[in-house]
Design a protein around this motif. Structure first.
Motif, PDB file in Angstrom:
ATOM      1  N   PRO A  26     -72.572 107.618  78.281  1.00 49.46           N
ATOM      2  CA  PRO A  26     -72.249 108.197  77.036  1.00 49.46           C
ATOM      3  C   PRO A  26     -71.410 107.402  76.131  1.00 49.46           C
ATOM      4  O   PRO A  26     -70.479 106.650  76.587  1.00 49.46           O
ATOM      5  CB  PRO A  26     -71.764 109.734  77.294  1.00 49.46           C
ATOM      6  CG  PRO A  26     -71.151 109.604  78.678  1.00 49.46           C
ATOM      7  CD  PRO A  26     -71.903 108.471  79.161  1.00 49.46           C
ATOM      8  N   SER A  27     -71.668 107.650  74.611  1.00 45.66           N
ATOM      9  CA  SER A  27     -70.727 107.086  73.856  1.00 45.66           C
ATOM     10  C   SER A  27     -70.578 107.935  72.482  1.00 45.66           C
ATOM     11  O   SER A  27     -71.418 108.938  72.534  1.00 45.66           O
ATOM     12  CB  SER A  27     -71.359 105.469  73.372  1.00 45.66           C
ATOM     13  OG  SER A  27     -72.547 105.839  72.727  1.00 45.66           O
ATOM     14  N   LYS A  28     -69.808 107.645  71.760  1.00 41.94           N
ATOM     15  CA  LYS A  28     -69.466 108.559  70.636  1.00 41.94           C
ATOM     16  C   LYS A  28     -70.926 108.808  69.889  1.00 41.94           C
ATOM     17  O   LYS A  28     -71.569 107.796  69.641  1.00 41.94           O
ATOM     18  CB  LYS A  28     -68.650 107.729  69.667  1.00 41.94           C
ATOM     19  CG  LYS A  28     -67.989 108.615  68.467  1.00 41.94           C
ATOM     20  CD  LYS A  28     -67.230 107.749  67.425  1.00 41.94           C
ATOM     21  CE  LYS A  28     -66.637 108.750  66.523  1.00 41.94           C
ATOM     22  NZ  LYS A  28     -67.689 108.863  65.319  1.00 41.94           N
ATOM     23  N   SER A  29     -71.107 109.982  69.590  1.00 43.85           N
ATOM     24  CA  SER A  29     -72.478 110.362  69.156  1.00 43.85           C
ATOM     25  C   SER A  29     -73.781 109.881  69.704  1.00 43.85           C
ATOM     26  O   SER A  29     -74.863 109.803  69.174  1.00 43.85           O
ATOM     27  CB  SER A  29     -72.432 110.241  67.712  1.00 43.85           C
ATOM     28  OG  SER A  29     -71.469 110.556  67.082  1.00 43.85           O
ATOM     29  N   ASP A  30     -73.378 109.480  71.017  1.00 44.66           N
ATOM     30  CA  ASP A  30     -74.795 108.825  71.898  1.00 44.66           C
ATOM     31  C   ASP A  30     -75.347 107.760  71.017  1.00 44.66           C
ATOM     32  O   ASP A  30     -76.744 107.535  70.932  1.00 44.66           O
ATOM     33  CB  ASP A  30     -75.704 109.980  72.212  1.00 44.66           C
ATOM     34  CG  ASP A  30     -75.062 110.678  73.502  1.00 44.66           C
ATOM     35  OD1 ASP A  30     -74.505 110.253  74.285  1.00 44.66           O
ATOM     36  OD2 ASP A  30     -75.408 111.952  73.447  1.00 44.66           O
ATOM     37  N   LEU A  31     -74.729 106.858  70.332  1.00 43.29           N
ATOM     38  CA  LEU A  31     -75.268 105.679  69.444  1.00 43.29           C
ATOM     39  C   LEU A  31     -74.926 104.535  70.053  1.00 43.29           C
ATOM     40  O   LEU A  31     -74.543 103.474  69.421  1.00 43.29           O
ATOM     41  CB  LEU A  31     -74.944 106.044  68.079  1.00 43.29           C
ATOM     42  CG  LEU A  31     -75.212 107.256  67.335  1.00 43.29           C
ATOM     43  CD1 LEU A  31     -74.516 107.271  65.944  1.00 43.29           C
ATOM     44  CD2 LEU A  31     -76.700 107.320  67.023  1.00 43.29           C
ATOM     45  N   GLN A  32     -74.963 104.516  71.101  1.00 39.32           N
ATOM     46  CA  GLN A  32     -74.484 103.249  71.929  1.00 39.32           C
ATOM     47  C   GLN A  32     -75.436 102.034  71.517  1.00 39.32           C
ATOM     48  O   GLN A  32     -76.635 102.132  71.831  1.00 39.32           O
ATOM     49  CB  GLN A  32     -74.320 103.426  73.553  1.00 39.32           C
ATOM     50  CG  GLN A  32     -74.168 102.056  74.304  1.00 39.32           C
ATOM     51  CD  GLN A  32     -73.718 102.573  75.748  1.00 39.32           C
ATOM     52  OE1 GLN A  32     -73.625 103.697  75.942  1.00 39.32           O
ATOM     53  NE2 GLN A  32     -73.745 101.545  76.459  1.00 39.32           N
ATOM     54  N   GLN A  33     -74.947 100.928  70.924  1.00 46.45           N
ATOM     55  CA  GLN A  33     -75.711  99.903  70.425  1.00 46.45           C
ATOM     56  C   GLN A  33     -75.190  98.689  71.519  1.00 46.45           C
ATOM     57  O   GLN A  33     -74.270  98.118  71.063  1.00 46.45           O
ATOM     58  CB  GLN A  33     -75.761  99.724  69.054  1.00 46.45           C
ATOM     59  CG  GLN A  33     -75.779 100.799  68.152  1.00 46.45           C
ATOM     60  CD  GLN A  33     -77.158 101.277  68.445  1.00 46.45           C
ATOM     61  OE1 GLN A  33     -78.044 100.216  68.066  1.00 46.45           O
ATOM     62  NE2 GLN A  33     -77.717 102.384  68.308  1.00 46.45           N
ATOM     63  N   THR A  34     -75.969  98.358  72.285  1.00 42.79           N
ATOM     64  CA  THR A  34     -75.691  97.315  73.217  1.00 42.79           C
ATOM     65  C   THR A  34     -76.925  96.771  73.886  1.00 42.79           C
ATOM     66  O   THR A  34     -77.834  97.305  73.954  1.00 42.79           O
ATOM     67  CB  THR A  34     -74.607  97.754  74.094  1.00 42.79           C
ATOM     68  OG1 THR A  34     -74.222  96.501  74.678  1.00 42.79           O
ATOM     69  CG2 THR A  34     -75.158  98.470  75.238  1.00 42.79           C
TER      70      THR A  34
END
Length: 82
Positions: free
Chosen positions: A41-49
């Motif tokens: 998980p990442s902040k706001s589920d906006l993981q961009q990688t």
């Protein structure tokens, strides 16, 4: 203590290990580990990688030259770039 606390304790006590065996890593294991990493998980589920696996020796040498303070890179069985 909650169930599974032993696993969390093992993870918390783990230290960096940069001694590698001289054998190939199973591509299925690499794919699984990347899938798990990308599902974190990442902040706001906006993981961009993206994860790029670098296996070409020439390309690895170029990357190693960019990171001279990391001599252990020369011994890694798999190099990934995020």
């Amino acid at each position: 203590a909650p169930a599974g606390i032993e696993v969390l304790a093992d993870m918390a006590n783990r230290r960096v290990m940069r001694r590698f065996q001289d054998k190939p890593v199973d591509p299925v294991l690499i794919e699984t580990l990347c899938a798990v990493a990308l599902s974190a998980p990442s902040k706001s589920d906006l993981q961009q990688t993206d994860i790029v696996i670098v296996s070409d020796h020439g390309q690895r040498e170029k990357l190693e030259a960019l990171l001279p303070d990391n001599p252990w890179l020369k011994t890694t069985p798999v190099m990934r770039v995020c």
